[in-house]
Design a protein around this motif. Structure first.
Motif, PDB file in Angstrom:
ATOM      1  N   GLN A   1       0.690  -1.272  -0.483  1.00 24.46           N
ATOM      2  CA  GLN A   1       0.075  -0.182  -0.190  1.00 24.46           C
ATOM      3  C   GLN A   1       1.125   1.413   0.332  1.00 24.46           C
ATOM      4  OE1 GLN A   1      -3.385  -0.004   2.683  1.00 24.46           O
ATOM      5  NE2 GLN A   1      -3.711   2.169   3.089  1.00 24.46           N
TER       6      GLN A   1
ATOM      7  N   PHE B   1     -10.409  -0.770  -7.457  1.00 21.51           N
ATOM      8  CA  PHE B   1     -10.293  -2.119  -7.490  1.00 21.51           C
ATOM      9  C   PHE B   1     -11.129  -2.499  -9.554  1.00 21.51           C
ATOM     10  CE2 PHE B   1     -10.032  -1.399  -3.241  1.00 21.51           C
ATOM     11  CZ  PHE B   1      -9.079  -2.559  -2.729  1.00 21.51           C
ATOM     12  N   SER B   2     -10.247  -3.358  -9.743  1.00 25.87           N
ATOM     13  CA  SER B   2     -10.658  -4.224 -10.730  1.00 25.87           C
ATOM     14  C   SER B   2     -12.265  -4.939 -10.689  1.00 25.87           C
ATOM     15  CB  SER B   2      -9.955  -4.550 -11.195  1.00 25.87           C
ATOM     16  OG  SER B   2      -9.364  -5.680 -10.562  1.00 25.87           O
TER      17      SER B   2
ATOM     18  N   MET C   1      -5.662  -3.838  -7.580  1.00 25.35           N
ATOM     19  CA  MET C   1      -6.256  -2.152  -6.325  1.00 25.35           C
ATOM     20  C   MET C   1      -5.491  -1.504  -7.439  1.00 25.35           C
ATOM     21  SD  MET C   1      -6.051  -1.376  -2.712  1.00 25.35           S
ATOM     22  CE  MET C   1      -3.750  -1.659  -3.095  1.00 25.35           C
TER      23      MET C   1
ATOM     24  N   GLU D   1     -15.461 -10.276  -2.140  1.00 27.66           N
ATOM     25  CA  GLU D   1     -15.671  -9.585  -3.130  1.00 27.66           C
ATOM     26  C   GLU D   1     -14.604 -10.517  -4.237  1.00 27.66           C
ATOM     27  OE1 GLU D   1     -16.279  -5.148  -4.510  1.00 27.66           O
ATOM     28  OE2 GLU D   1     -16.991  -5.512  -2.643  1.00 27.66           O
TER      29      GLU D   1
ATOM     30  N   ARG E   1     -11.162   1.470  -0.136  1.00 24.17           N
ATOM     31  CA  ARG E   1     -12.827   1.715  -1.703  1.00 24.17           C
ATOM     32  C   ARG E   1     -12.457   3.079  -1.698  1.00 24.17           C
ATOM     33  NH1 ARG E   1     -14.231  -1.480  -5.428  1.00 24.17           N
ATOM     34  NH2 ARG E   1     -14.907  -3.459  -5.369  1.00 24.17           N
TER      35      ARG E   1
ATOM     36  N   GLN F   1     -20.444 -13.348  -0.256  1.00 23.15           N
ATOM     37  CA  GLN F   1     -19.788 -11.130  -0.759  1.00 23.15           C
ATOM     38  C   GLN F   1     -19.614 -11.379   0.815  1.00 23.15           C
ATOM     39  OE1 GLN F   1     -20.845  -9.630  -3.827  1.00 23.15           O
ATOM     40  NE2 GLN F   1     -20.390  -7.151  -2.558  1.00 23.15           N
TER      41      GLN F   1
ATOM     42  N   SER G   1      -8.899  -8.616  -6.724  1.00 23.88           N
ATOM     43  CA  SER G   1      -8.653  -8.157  -7.821  1.00 23.88           C
ATOM     44  C   SER G   1      -7.505  -7.159  -8.049  1.00 23.88           C
ATOM     45  CB  SER G   1     -10.622  -6.760  -6.945  1.00 23.88           C
ATOM     46  OG  SER G   1     -11.551  -7.244  -7.130  1.00 23.88           O
TER      47      SER G   1
ATOM     48  N   THR H   1     -10.817  -6.806  -0.836  1.00 24.52           N
ATOM     49  CA  THR H   1     -11.665  -5.558  -0.790  1.00 24.52           C
ATOM     50  C   THR H   1     -12.265  -5.023   0.335  1.00 24.52           C
ATOM     51  OG1 THR H   1     -11.591  -6.117  -3.430  1.00 24.52           O
ATOM     52  CG2 THR H   1     -12.572  -4.607  -3.018  1.00 24.52           C
ATOM     53  N   LYS H   2     -11.428  -4.208   0.792  1.00 28.75           N
ATOM     54  CA  LYS H   2     -12.162  -3.774   1.976  1.00 28.75           C
ATOM     55  C   LYS H   2     -12.892  -2.390   1.177  1.00 28.75           C
ATOM     56  CE  LYS H   2      -9.548  -6.420   4.986  1.00 28.75           C
ATOM     57  NZ  LYS H   2      -8.081  -6.557   6.296  1.00 28.75           N
TER      58      LYS H   2
ATOM     59  N   THR I   1      -7.714   1.337 -14.202  1.00 28.71           N
ATOM     60  CA  THR I   1      -8.802   0.531 -13.687  1.00 28.71           C
ATOM     61  C   THR I   1      -9.053   0.066 -14.931  1.00 28.71           C
ATOM     62  OG1 THR I   1      -8.503   1.925 -11.633  1.00 28.71           O
ATOM     63  CG2 THR I   1     -10.388   0.043 -11.844  1.00 28.71           C
TER      64      THR I   1
ATOM     65  N   PRO J   1     -13.373  -8.429  -9.716  1.00 35.74           N
ATOM     66  CA  PRO J   1     -12.622  -9.524  -9.492  1.00 35.74           C
ATOM     67  C   PRO J   1     -12.994 -10.895 -11.000  1.00 35.74           C
ATOM     68  CG  PRO J   1     -14.715  -9.058  -8.383  1.00 35.74           C
ATOM     69  CD  PRO J   1     -15.015  -7.416  -9.399  1.00 35.74           C
TER      70      PRO J   1
END
Length: 290
Positions: free
Chosen positions: A111, A138-139, A252, A247, A133, A242, A250, A128-129, A261, A141
């Protein structure tokens, strides 16, 4: 070719993938058309436009080396894995191979490195949290990691099915999403919660529980390992949700790069449509996760 591979970390072994799984989803899921294939996560009728990437100076994928079979150092000392092959295919699909690099850092550096401009994308199994976000894009999944049951052959007897779990004690790890998922999806099962994964697996091996419910990929490794010694096997059925499992995996990106993206989403859709995403998946999960 994709270049610029940097791998400061080393690992001593490569996990052997030896899985025997069959499609059977519960919750939000998509069944694969054939056993072992990757469930389709894209609407193949959809069209995602490919943005103009002529102004993109380079695309540096950040990953780690300690998440086999997704990213690891192989026996020749090269960075390898599902994520590495996927990054290369994305670059080929976008026709920007000469601009692509793959760099390995520690998980804790992912990160900050992305925020600091040391890379343009993270492909390393980041969950993915909601809080992420707020800072990143994020792309779509590209893979779910399902939950599975693994059962002791002797404890289960002839009925090695999910129906055969009724009346038997099922193990899980206390305080985990898999424990919550098990209690929600199978409220009538008798459940024993353990402090950690080694304690849960020891109980399964010793027949103190007839089966366990946990991460399907980890259970596939364990059931095929010398430690398990053939005691146990995965039951038919893979479960995704989910609510409990997120999700899916993905890629990032920074929030100021929506075109990148979208380009990655375009590439993932095309790789899925053309079967190349499934080819990469079967390369590292030859019998499938589902």
């Amino acid at each position: 070719m994709v270049s610029g591979i940097r791998a400061p970390l080393k690992i001593k072994g490569i996990l052997t993938i030896c899985v025997s799984l069959v499609v059977s989803f519960l919750g939000v899921s998509h069944a694969a058309e054939k056993a072992g294939e990757l469930p389709v996560l894209f609407d193949l009728r959809e069209r995602i436009a490919r943005p103009d990437l002529s102004g993109l100076a380079r695309l540096r994928f950040l990953t780690t080396v300690d998440f086999p079979p997704f990213n690891f150092i192989d026996q020749s000392g090269r960075l390898a894995g599902f994520h590495i092959d996927l990054a290369r295919e994305i670059c080929r699909e976008l026709e920007i191979e000469d601009k692509c690099q793959i760099q390995a850092v520690t998980f804790g550096e992912l990160q900050p490195a992305l925020e600091g401009g040391q890379g343009e994308a993270v492909i390393a199994g980041i969950a993915t949290k909601a809080e992420l976000r707020q800072s990143f894009l994020f792309s779509r999944p590209y893979l779910h990691l399902p939950a599975r049951f693994a059962a002791n052959r002797q404890a289960m007897g002839e009925d090695m099915t999910v129906n055969g779990l009724n009346g038997k004690l099922i193990g899980t790890v206390a305080g985990t999403t898999h424990e919550a998922m098990l209690k929600s999806f199978f409220p009538k099962l008798d459940i024993a919660s353990f402090a950690d994964r080694p304690a849960m697996l020891a109980a399964l091996r010793q027949k103190k529980v007839a089966a366990v419910f946990s991460d399907g990929m980890q259970l596939s490794f364990w059931t095929a390992s010398a430690e398990a010694a053939g005691c146990c096997a995965l039951l038919d059925g893979a479960y995704v949700s989910q609510r409990f499992l997120g999700e899916g995996l993905s890629i990032m990106n920074r929030r100021n790069e929506p075109a990148l993206t979208q380009a990655i989403d375009h590439a993932l859709l095309e790789l899925s449509r053309k079967g190349r995403l499934n080819e990469i998946y079967l390369r590292y999960f030859p019998a499938g996760l589902f």
